[in-house]
Design a protein around this motif. Sequence first.
Motif, PDB file in Angstrom:
ATOM      1  N   ILE A  77       0.844  -1.206   0.000  1.00 58.49           N
ATOM      2  CA  ILE A  77       0.000   0.000   0.000  1.00 58.49           C
ATOM      3  C   ILE A  77       0.871   1.243   0.000  1.00 58.49           C
ATOM      4  O   ILE A  77       0.622   2.198  -0.762  1.00 58.49           O
ATOM      5  CB  ILE A  77      -0.936   0.002   1.230  1.00 58.49           C
ATOM      6  CG1 ILE A  77      -2.010  -1.072   1.093  1.00 58.49           C
ATOM      7  CG2 ILE A  77      -1.580   1.376   1.413  1.00 58.49           C
ATOM      8  CD1 ILE A  77      -2.880  -1.221   2.325  1.00 58.49           C
ATOM      9  N   ASP A  78       1.890   1.251   0.846  1.00 55.55           N
ATOM     10  CA  ASP A  78       2.768   2.418   0.955  1.00 55.55           C
ATOM     11  C   ASP A  78       3.479   2.733  -0.355  1.00 55.55           C
ATOM     12  O   ASP A  78       3.881   3.878  -0.593  1.00 55.55           O
ATOM     13  CB  ASP A  78       3.797   2.205   2.062  1.00 55.55           C
ATOM     14  CG  ASP A  78       3.172   2.192   3.447  1.00 55.55           C
ATOM     15  OD1 ASP A  78       2.027   2.662   3.594  1.00 55.55           O
ATOM     16  OD2 ASP A  78       3.827   1.694   4.386  1.00 55.55           O
ATOM     17  N   ARG A  79       3.642   1.729  -1.203  1.00 51.24           N
ATOM     18  CA  ARG A  79       4.297   1.928  -2.500  1.00 51.24           C
ATOM     19  C   ARG A  79       3.285   2.119  -3.626  1.00 51.24           C
ATOM     20  O   ARG A  79       3.670   2.196  -4.802  1.00 51.24           O
ATOM     21  CB  ARG A  79       5.192   0.725  -2.799  1.00 51.24           C
ATOM     22  CG  ARG A  79       6.238   0.463  -1.705  1.00 51.24           C
ATOM     23  CD  ARG A  79       7.543   1.149  -1.957  1.00 51.24           C
ATOM     24  NE  ARG A  79       8.301   0.399  -2.942  1.00 51.24           N
ATOM     25  CZ  ARG A  79       9.105  -0.643  -2.656  1.00 51.24           C
ATOM     26  NH1 ARG A  79       9.243  -1.056  -1.397  1.00 51.24           N
ATOM     27  NH2 ARG A  79       9.788  -1.228  -3.603  1.00 51.24           N
ATOM     28  N   GLY A  80       1.986   2.160  -3.267  1.00 51.22           N
ATOM     29  CA  GLY A  80       0.950   2.408  -4.262  1.00 51.22           C
ATOM     30  C   GLY A  80       0.410   1.177  -4.953  1.00 51.22           C
ATOM     31  O   GLY A  80      -0.300   1.289  -5.966  1.00 51.22           O
ATOM     32  N   PHE A  81       0.682  -0.012  -4.421  1.00 50.48           N
ATOM     33  CA  PHE A  81       0.226  -1.256  -5.025  1.00 50.48           C
ATOM     34  C   PHE A  81      -0.841  -1.937  -4.169  1.00 50.48           C
ATOM     35  O   PHE A  81      -0.895  -1.742  -2.951  1.00 50.48           O
ATOM     36  CB  PHE A  81       1.394  -2.231  -5.197  1.00 50.48           C
ATOM     37  CG  PHE A  81       2.432  -1.785  -6.188  1.00 50.48           C
ATOM     38  CD1 PHE A  81       2.351  -2.158  -7.523  1.00 50.48           C
ATOM     39  CD2 PHE A  81       3.487  -0.978  -5.785  1.00 50.48           C
ATOM     40  CE1 PHE A  81       3.305  -1.739  -8.433  1.00 50.48           C
ATOM     41  CE2 PHE A  81       4.451  -0.555  -6.691  1.00 50.48           C
ATOM     42  CZ  PHE A  81       4.359  -0.934  -8.028  1.00 50.48           C
ATOM     43  N   ILE A  82      -1.666  -2.745  -4.804  1.00 54.34           N
ATOM     44  CA  ILE A  82      -2.532  -3.663  -4.065  1.00 54.34           C
ATOM     45  C   ILE A  82      -1.643  -4.797  -3.567  1.00 54.34           C
ATOM     46  O   ILE A  82      -0.821  -5.333  -4.317  1.00 54.34           O
ATOM     47  CB  ILE A  82      -3.645  -4.223  -4.971  1.00 54.34           C
ATOM     48  CG1 ILE A  82      -4.590  -3.093  -5.414  1.00 54.34           C
ATOM     49  CG2 ILE A  82      -4.428  -5.327  -4.260  1.00 54.34           C
ATOM     50  CD1 ILE A  82      -5.574  -3.515  -6.486  1.00 54.34           C
ATOM     51  N   GLY A  83      -1.768  -5.145  -2.300  1.00 56.27           N
ATOM     52  CA  GLY A  83      -0.935  -6.188  -1.716  1.00 56.27           C
ATOM     53  C   GLY A  83      -1.738  -7.400  -1.293  1.00 56.27           C
ATOM     54  O   GLY A  83      -2.896  -7.274  -0.859  1.00 56.27           O
ATOM     55  N   ILE A  84      -1.147  -8.573  -1.435  1.00 51.44           N
ATOM     56  CA  ILE A  84      -1.771  -9.833  -1.027  1.00 51.44           C
ATOM     57  C   ILE A  84      -0.734 -10.641  -0.249  1.00 51.44           C
ATOM     58  O   ILE A  84       0.422 -10.725  -0.661  1.00 51.44           O
ATOM     59  CB  ILE A  84      -2.253 -10.648  -2.242  1.00 51.44           C
ATOM     60  CG1 ILE A  84      -3.357  -9.893  -3.003  1.00 51.44           C
ATOM     61  CG2 ILE A  84      -2.753 -12.035  -1.821  1.00 51.44           C
ATOM     62  CD1 ILE A  84      -3.754 -10.553  -4.309  1.00 51.44           C
ATOM     63  N   CYS A  85      -1.152 -11.211   0.863  1.00 50.07           N
ATOM     64  CA  CYS A  85      -0.251 -12.064   1.630  1.00 50.07           C
ATOM     65  C   CYS A  85      -1.049 -13.170   2.315  1.00 50.07           C
ATOM     66  O   CYS A  85      -2.054 -12.895   2.981  1.00 50.07           O
ATOM     67  CB  CYS A  85       0.512 -11.257   2.677  1.00 50.07           C
ATOM     68  SG  CYS A  85       1.670 -12.252   3.674  1.00 50.07           S
ATOM     69  N   MET A  86      -0.626 -14.397   2.117  1.00 51.74           N
ATOM     70  CA  MET A  86      -1.213 -15.554   2.792  1.00 51.74           C
ATOM     71  C   MET A  86      -0.088 -16.410   3.330  1.00 51.74           C
ATOM     72  O   MET A  86       1.015 -16.422   2.774  1.00 51.74           O
ATOM     73  CB  MET A  86      -2.068 -16.387   1.830  1.00 51.74           C
ATOM     74  CG  MET A  86      -3.197 -15.642   1.180  1.00 51.74           C
ATOM     75  SD  MET A  86      -4.113 -16.705   0.031  1.00 51.74           S
ATOM     76  CE  MET A  86      -4.997 -15.446  -0.894  1.00 51.74           C
ATOM     77  N   THR A  87      -0.356 -17.142   4.390  1.00 48.01           N
ATOM     78  CA  THR A  87       0.662 -18.033   4.949  1.00 48.01           C
ATOM     79  C   THR A  87      -0.003 -19.231   5.605  1.00 48.01           C
ATOM     80  O   THR A  87      -1.155 -19.161   6.042  1.00 48.01           O
ATOM     81  CB  THR A  87       1.541 -17.281   5.969  1.00 48.01           C
ATOM     82  OG1 THR A  87       2.566 -18.161   6.453  1.00 48.01           O
ATOM     83  CG2 THR A  87       0.728 -16.782   7.147  1.00 48.01           C
ATOM     84  N   ASN A  88       0.729 -20.338   5.628  1.00 44.16           N
ATOM     85  CA  ASN A  88       0.237 -21.521   6.339  1.00 44.16           C
ATOM     86  C   ASN A  88       1.225 -21.861   7.443  1.00 44.16           C
ATOM     87  O   ASN A  88       2.000 -21.025   7.868  1.00 44.16           O
ATOM     88  CB  ASN A  88       0.039 -22.694   5.368  1.00 44.16           C
ATOM     89  CG  ASN A  88       1.355 -23.219   4.802  1.00 44.16           C
ATOM     90  OD1 ASN A  88       2.439 -22.716   5.096  1.00 44.16           O
ATOM     91  ND2 ASN A  88       1.282 -24.239   3.971  1.00 44.16           N
ATOM     92  N   GLY A  89       1.221 -23.084   7.876  1.00 47.36           N
ATOM     93  CA  GLY A  89       2.192 -23.499   8.887  1.00 47.36           C
ATOM     94  C   GLY A  89       1.544 -24.185  10.063  1.00 47.36           C
ATOM     95  O   GLY A  89       0.611 -23.658  10.665  1.00 47.36           O
ATOM     96  N   GLY A  90       2.004 -25.359  10.372  1.00 41.47           N
ATOM     97  CA  GLY A  90       1.527 -26.059  11.551  1.00 41.47           C
ATOM     98  C   GLY A  90       0.264 -26.858  11.310  1.00 41.47           C
ATOM     99  O   GLY A  90      -0.352 -26.826  10.243  1.00 41.47           O
ATOM    100  N   ARG A  91      -0.101 -27.586  12.328  1.00 41.62           N
ATOM    101  CA  ARG A  91      -1.364 -28.334  12.341  1.00 41.62           C
ATOM    102  C   ARG A  91      -2.075 -27.968  13.623  1.00 41.62           C
ATOM    103  O   ARG A  91      -1.896 -28.606  14.662  1.00 41.62           O
ATOM    104  CB  ARG A  91      -1.093 -29.845  12.275  1.00 41.62           C
ATOM    105  CG  ARG A  91      -0.399 -30.300  10.996  1.00 41.62           C
ATOM    106  CD  ARG A  91      -0.270 -31.811  10.948  1.00 41.62           C
ATOM    107  NE  ARG A  91       0.434 -32.267   9.766  1.00 41.62           N
ATOM    108  CZ  ARG A  91       0.607 -33.545   9.445  1.00 41.62           C
ATOM    109  NH1 ARG A  91       0.111 -34.486  10.238  1.00 41.62           N
ATOM    110  NH2 ARG A  91       1.254 -33.883   8.348  1.00 41.62           N
ATOM    111  N   PHE A  92      -2.883 -26.928  13.541  1.00 43.67           N
ATOM    112  CA  PHE A  92      -3.537 -26.382  14.730  1.00 43.67           C
ATOM    113  C   PHE A  92      -5.063 -26.410  14.630  1.00 43.67           C
ATOM    114  O   PHE A  92      -5.755 -26.411  15.645  1.00 43.67           O
ATOM    115  CB  PHE A  92      -3.104 -24.931  14.954  1.00 43.67           C
ATOM    116  CG  PHE A  92      -1.617 -24.710  14.963  1.00 43.67           C
ATOM    117  CD1 PHE A  92      -0.796 -25.462  15.791  1.00 43.67           C
ATOM    118  CD2 PHE A  92      -1.031 -23.765  14.149  1.00 43.67           C
ATOM    119  CE1 PHE A  92       0.575 -25.253  15.802  1.00 43.67           C
ATOM    120  CE2 PHE A  92       0.339 -23.551  14.153  1.00 43.67           C
ATOM    121  CZ  PHE A  92       1.145 -24.300  14.981  1.00 43.67           C
ATOM    122  N   VAL A  93      -5.595 -26.382  13.411  1.00 41.82           N
ATOM    123  CA  VAL A  93      -7.027 -26.163  13.204  1.00 41.82           C
ATOM    124  C   VAL A  93      -7.687 -27.410  12.640  1.00 41.82           C
ATOM    125  O   VAL A  93      -7.151 -28.049  11.724  1.00 41.82           O
ATOM    126  CB  VAL A  93      -7.247 -24.969  12.250  1.00 41.82           C
ATOM    127  CG1 VAL A  93      -8.739 -24.746  11.987  1.00 41.82           C
ATOM    128  CG2 VAL A  93      -6.619 -23.708  12.829  1.00 41.82           C
TER     129      VAL A  93
END
Length: 366
Positions: free
Chosen positions: A139-155
Motif C-alpha cells: 500500500i505504501d508503495r501504491g500497489f494492491i498487496g496480497i499475503c497468505m501463509t500456512n504453517g503447523g497443524r492447529f485447526v
Amino acid sequence: MVESAALPEGTVRFPSEAVRDFIIRVFRALEVPEDHARVTAEVLVSADLRGVRSHGVGRLPLFVDTIERGGINKRSRYPFRAGSHTTGVLDAENGLGPVAANLAMERAIAMAEKQGTGFVAVRNSSHLGYPGYWTQKAIDRGFIGICMTNGGRFVTPTFGVEPVMGTNPLSVGIPGGSSGQFFHLDIATSTVARGKIETFLREVKPIPKGWVPEALGTLQLDERGILPFEVPMLPLGGEGTEAGGHKGCGLSLMGELLSSILSGQLPPEPQGKGAGQPTFPSAGHFIGAIQVGGFREPSLVFAHLAGTLDRVRGAKKAPGHDRIFIPGEVEAMAEAENLRLGIPVTPPILKQLRRLNDRLKLGASL
C-alpha cells in the motif's frame, strides 16, 4: 484485529524505539545478522503499535526458543528462482519468516512495477509475523498487496476432530491515493489467531466460546508460555456448519494450497513429538503485488474506492453503535495512540523479557 479489552493491571508502556532496540539486541546476541534482526524487530514492533499484541514483542521468546533449538537457520541465503516475468519461488532455507516475506514482497513489487503484477511463493520458511505488515508495505508503495501463509497443524476441518491445518491468516490491502482512504484486511482463517489464545491465558481471561472445541476443558500454557501444539483450534465460524464453519474451513484450505502447492512446501509434521522439536513448523507463504493502473486510471480507482467505503460507513447503525469501521481503521487508530503513549507490555510478557535480558546479559533497562 486490535485487542480491545482493558490492559491488565501492571502493564507498562515503553517507547517503540526502546522496544525495537531491545529486540534487535536479543537477536544480535543470538548471532542473527544485523539487517535480519532489524527487519524482524520492525515487524514485531509494528504489530504492537497496531494493537495486535498477540504478534508483537510477546512472540520474541518463541523466536529465541526456536533459534536456540536449531529450528531457524540464521545464515540462510534466501535464494529466488524466477518462473516467469511475474512469478517465482523463494526458498527461505528454514530462515527467519519476516526476512523471507520482506524479500518476497520486494521481488513482487519489482515485478509489478515492470509487468503490472508480481507473485512470489515462499517455501521452507517460519512465522512471518502478521500478514498485514507486508500488504501495508505494498500500500505504501501504491500497489494492491496480497499475503497468505500456512504453517503447523492447529485447526480442525469442519466435522473433524484432528488439527490438520494452520490458522492460515491472510491479508489484502488496497491503497487510496491522495484521498487518504484505504482498505486493509488482516484476518486469521481460524476463529481466532493462536497468539490471541495465548494472550488470554497469560492475562487470566476466559477463552470465548467458539475458539476451541468445547470438549477440551481448561487450557494451560506450557513452561515456555506457549499454547501446547496438540490443542486443536476451530475454523472461522466455529464447530459444524450452523455459523459458517465450513466457509472458514474453505478459506483456510485456500491459504494452505496457495502457500504450499506453488512453492513445493511440504506439509508440516505434527508438533510436540519430542523435546528437541523446533517450535515454529516449516511454513509457506504466498505474496503478491498488483499495479492499480493496470486496470483503470488510478484516480478513478481511488475515487471509486472512497465512494464505496463512504457508502459502507454511512449505513444505518445498530443500536449502541455510532460508527462503522473499515478494515484497517481501528489498527491505524491504535498505532497513533501507541506511538504517542508507548507500546503496552503486560506483566507476563515483561517477566519473560526480563529473563531474556538477564540470561543474554544485555543490560537493558526494563
